[in-house]
Design a protein around this motif. Structure first.
Motif, PDB file in Angstrom:
ATOM      1  N   GLU A 196       0.809  -1.230   0.000  1.00  2.89           N
ATOM      2  CA  GLU A 196       0.000   0.000   0.000  1.00  2.89           C
ATOM      3  C   GLU A 196       0.842   1.279   0.000  1.00  2.89           C
ATOM      4  O   GLU A 196       0.313   2.375  -0.148  1.00  2.89           O
ATOM      5  CB  GLU A 196      -0.985   0.015   1.176  1.00  2.89           C
ATOM      6  CG  GLU A 196      -0.364  -0.160   2.529  1.00  2.89           C
ATOM      7  CD  GLU A 196      -0.281  -1.610   2.980  1.00  2.89           C
ATOM      8  OE1 GLU A 196      -0.016  -1.810   4.180  1.00  2.89           O
ATOM      9  OE2 GLU A 196      -0.463  -2.534   2.177  1.00  2.89           O
ATOM     10  N   ASP A 197       2.163   1.160   0.125  1.00  6.09           N
ATOM     11  CA  ASP A 197       3.070   2.310   0.049  1.00  6.09           C
ATOM     12  C   ASP A 197       3.464   2.652  -1.382  1.00  6.09           C
ATOM     13  O   ASP A 197       4.142   3.661  -1.608  1.00  6.09           O
ATOM     14  CB  ASP A 197       4.366   2.036   0.825  1.00  6.09           C
ATOM     15  CG  ASP A 197       4.175   1.941   2.316  1.00  6.09           C
ATOM     16  OD1 ASP A 197       3.436   2.774   2.871  1.00  6.09           O
ATOM     17  OD2 ASP A 197       4.780   1.033   2.932  1.00  6.09           O
ATOM     18  N   ALA A 198       3.089   1.839  -2.356  1.00  5.96           N
ATOM     19  CA  ALA A 198       3.615   1.972  -3.719  1.00  5.96           C
ATOM     20  C   ALA A 198       3.446   3.376  -4.292  1.00  5.96           C
ATOM     21  O   ALA A 198       4.407   3.953  -4.818  1.00  5.96           O
ATOM     22  CB  ALA A 198       2.974   0.930  -4.638  1.00  5.96           C
ATOM     23  N   GLU A 199       2.271   3.940  -4.223  1.00  2.00           N
ATOM     24  CA  GLU A 199       2.059   5.276  -4.807  1.00  2.00           C
ATOM     25  C   GLU A 199       2.882   6.334  -4.081  1.00  2.00           C
ATOM     26  O   GLU A 199       3.458   7.221  -4.719  1.00  2.00           O
ATOM     27  CB  GLU A 199       0.578   5.627  -4.815  1.00  2.00           C
ATOM     28  CG  GLU A 199      -0.198   4.821  -5.841  1.00  2.00           C
ATOM     29  CD  GLU A 199      -1.657   5.235  -5.949  1.00  2.00           C
ATOM     30  OE1 GLU A 199      -2.027   6.338  -5.490  1.00  2.00           O
ATOM     31  OE2 GLU A 199      -2.431   4.445  -6.512  1.00  2.00           O
ATOM     32  N   ALA A 200       2.960   6.249  -2.763  1.00  2.33           N
ATOM     33  CA  ALA A 200       3.749   7.216  -1.997  1.00  2.33           C
ATOM     34  C   ALA A 200       5.238   7.063  -2.316  1.00  2.33           C
ATOM     35  O   ALA A 200       5.962   8.069  -2.403  1.00  2.33           O
ATOM     36  CB  ALA A 200       3.496   7.041  -0.502  1.00  2.33           C
ATOM     37  N   VAL A 201       5.713   5.840  -2.506  1.00  3.32           N
ATOM     38  CA  VAL A 201       7.107   5.603  -2.868  1.00  3.32           C
ATOM     39  C   VAL A 201       7.406   6.233  -4.227  1.00  3.32           C
ATOM     40  O   VAL A 201       8.420   6.913  -4.409  1.00  3.32           O
ATOM     41  CB  VAL A 201       7.435   4.094  -2.868  1.00  3.32           C
ATOM     42  CG1 VAL A 201       8.765   3.810  -3.559  1.00  3.32           C
ATOM     43  CG2 VAL A 201       7.437   3.551  -1.448  1.00  3.32           C
ATOM     44  N   LEU A 202       6.525   6.028  -5.182  1.00  2.00           N
ATOM     45  CA  LEU A 202       6.724   6.602  -6.517  1.00  2.00           C
ATOM     46  C   LEU A 202       6.753   8.123  -6.475  1.00  2.00           C
ATOM     47  O   LEU A 202       7.594   8.757  -7.129  1.00  2.00           O
ATOM     48  CB  LEU A 202       5.647   6.107  -7.476  1.00  2.00           C
ATOM     49  CG  LEU A 202       5.745   4.623  -7.821  1.00  2.00           C
ATOM     50  CD1 LEU A 202       4.466   4.145  -8.484  1.00  2.00           C
ATOM     51  CD2 LEU A 202       6.967   4.343  -8.685  1.00  2.00           C
ATOM     52  N   ALA A 203       5.865   8.727  -5.699  1.00  2.00           N
ATOM     53  CA  ALA A 203       5.866  10.191  -5.555  1.00  2.00           C
ATOM     54  C   ALA A 203       7.163  10.659  -4.891  1.00  2.00           C
ATOM     55  O   ALA A 203       7.758  11.662  -5.297  1.00  2.00           O
ATOM     56  CB  ALA A 203       4.655  10.633  -4.744  1.00  2.00           C
ATOM     57  N   PHE A 204       7.614   9.920  -3.881  1.00  2.00           N
ATOM     58  CA  PHE A 204       8.869  10.248  -3.207  1.00  2.00           C
ATOM     59  C   PHE A 204      10.036  10.178  -4.189  1.00  2.00           C
ATOM     60  O   PHE A 204      10.872  11.080  -4.258  1.00  2.00           O
ATOM     61  CB  PHE A 204       9.090   9.295  -2.024  1.00  2.00           C
ATOM     62  CG  PHE A 204      10.501   9.308  -1.521  1.00  2.00           C
ATOM     63  CD1 PHE A 204      10.954  10.362  -0.745  1.00  2.00           C
ATOM     64  CD2 PHE A 204      11.370   8.286  -1.851  1.00  2.00           C
ATOM     65  CE1 PHE A 204      12.278  10.396  -0.310  1.00  2.00           C
ATOM     66  CE2 PHE A 204      12.681   8.305  -1.410  1.00  2.00           C
ATOM     67  CZ  PHE A 204      13.135   9.371  -0.644  1.00  2.00           C
ATOM     68  N   TRP A 205      10.134   9.087  -4.961  1.00  2.00           N
ATOM     69  CA  TRP A 205      11.226   8.954  -5.918  1.00  2.00           C
ATOM     70  C   TRP A 205      11.204  10.068  -6.953  1.00  2.00           C
ATOM     71  O   TRP A 205      12.251  10.561  -7.350  1.00  2.00           O
ATOM     72  CB  TRP A 205      11.172   7.605  -6.621  1.00  2.00           C
ATOM     73  CG  TRP A 205      11.663   6.461  -5.779  1.00  2.00           C
ATOM     74  CD1 TRP A 205      12.439   6.528  -4.648  1.00  2.00           C
ATOM     75  CD2 TRP A 205      11.422   5.083  -6.001  1.00  2.00           C
ATOM     76  NE1 TRP A 205      12.689   5.271  -4.157  1.00  2.00           N
ATOM     77  CE2 TRP A 205      12.075   4.359  -4.971  1.00  2.00           C
ATOM     78  CE3 TRP A 205      10.718   4.370  -6.962  1.00  2.00           C
ATOM     79  CZ2 TRP A 205      12.052   2.972  -4.891  1.00  2.00           C
ATOM     80  CZ3 TRP A 205      10.685   2.987  -6.881  1.00  2.00           C
ATOM     81  CH2 TRP A 205      11.352   2.303  -5.858  1.00  2.00           C
ATOM     82  N   LYS A 206      10.027  10.459  -7.389  1.00  2.00           N
ATOM     83  CA  LYS A 206       9.929  11.530  -8.391  1.00  2.00           C
ATOM     84  C   LYS A 206      10.537  12.822  -7.855  1.00  2.00           C
ATOM     85  O   LYS A 206      11.166  13.582  -8.584  1.00  2.00           O
ATOM     86  CB  LYS A 206       8.467  11.739  -8.784  1.00  2.00           C
ATOM     87  CG  LYS A 206       8.283  12.665  -9.942  1.00  2.00           C
ATOM     88  CD  LYS A 206       6.842  12.685 -10.394  1.00  2.00           C
ATOM     89  CE  LYS A 206       6.723  13.544 -11.645  1.00  2.00           C
ATOM     90  NZ  LYS A 206       5.375  13.520 -12.166  1.00  2.00           N
ATOM     91  N   GLU A 207      10.362  13.059  -6.573  1.00  2.00           N
ATOM     92  CA  GLU A 207      10.863  14.281  -5.948  1.00  2.00           C
ATOM     93  C   GLU A 207      12.316  14.172  -5.497  1.00  2.00           C
ATOM     94  O   GLU A 207      13.038  15.167  -5.474  1.00  2.00           O
ATOM     95  CB  GLU A 207       9.983  14.617  -4.735  1.00  2.00           C
ATOM     96  CG  GLU A 207      10.307  15.914  -4.068  1.00  2.00           C
ATOM     97  CD  GLU A 207       9.332  16.274  -2.967  1.00  2.00           C
ATOM     98  OE1 GLU A 207       9.563  17.299  -2.326  1.00  2.00           O
ATOM     99  OE2 GLU A 207       8.345  15.538  -2.742  1.00  2.00           O
TER     100      GLU A 207
END
Length: 141
Positions: free
Chosen positions: A12-23
């Motif tokens: 369930e962290d996948a979307e937050a991880v992707l947003a973090f990596w983008k930043e």
């Protein structure tokens, strides 16, 4: 000092991880999507380590283990949280994982153009091996 928690990522962290990596992360991967992150977490639930502070992801590292090699990918820290020991804490957690699994040496993937990353890895005791180059090709059906 910040209140920092190092924990494995959950699906369930996948979307937050992707947003973090983008930043926070340099470069991208072919697996930078919810499916890719979810498959990683489901296949090896301890591989993607997250640093969490103030209720948000502030750091990450993928500590991949294939039974023979210990490999690090995606070490990143949210810019306002850099230079607070978060990378050190993530690398310590990765080392503990690898030692418990029987690892003997750790390899880190670092982009050629990522000068900040190269300085970090050098400071952490890693040495560049110029005689190795990565060879890749996409998988196709």
């Amino acid at each position: 000092m910040i209140d920092l928690q190092i924990r494995p990522a959950a699906a369930e962290d996948a979307e937050a991880v992707l947003a973090f990596w983008k930043e926070s992360a340099e470069g991208t991967s072919v697996s930078d999507d919810v499916d890719g992150v979810t498959r990683l977490v489901e296949r090896d639930p301890e591989a993607l380590l997250l640093a969490v502070a103030d209720g948000r992801i502030v750091g990450s590292v993928i500590a991949g283990w294939d039974g023979w090699r210990a490999s690090l990918y995606r070490l990143a820290v949210l810019p306002p949280y850099r230079r607070r020991g978060i990378s050190t804490a993530l690398l310590r957690a990765a080392d503990e994982r690898f030692l418990a699994l029987g690892g003997r040496r750790v390899d880190a993937m670092v982009l050629e153009a990522n000068g900040t990353g190269q300085r970090l890895w050098t400071a952490a005791g890693y040495e560049r091996q110029d005689h190795w180059r990565r060879w890749v090709r996409p998988l196709t059906r």
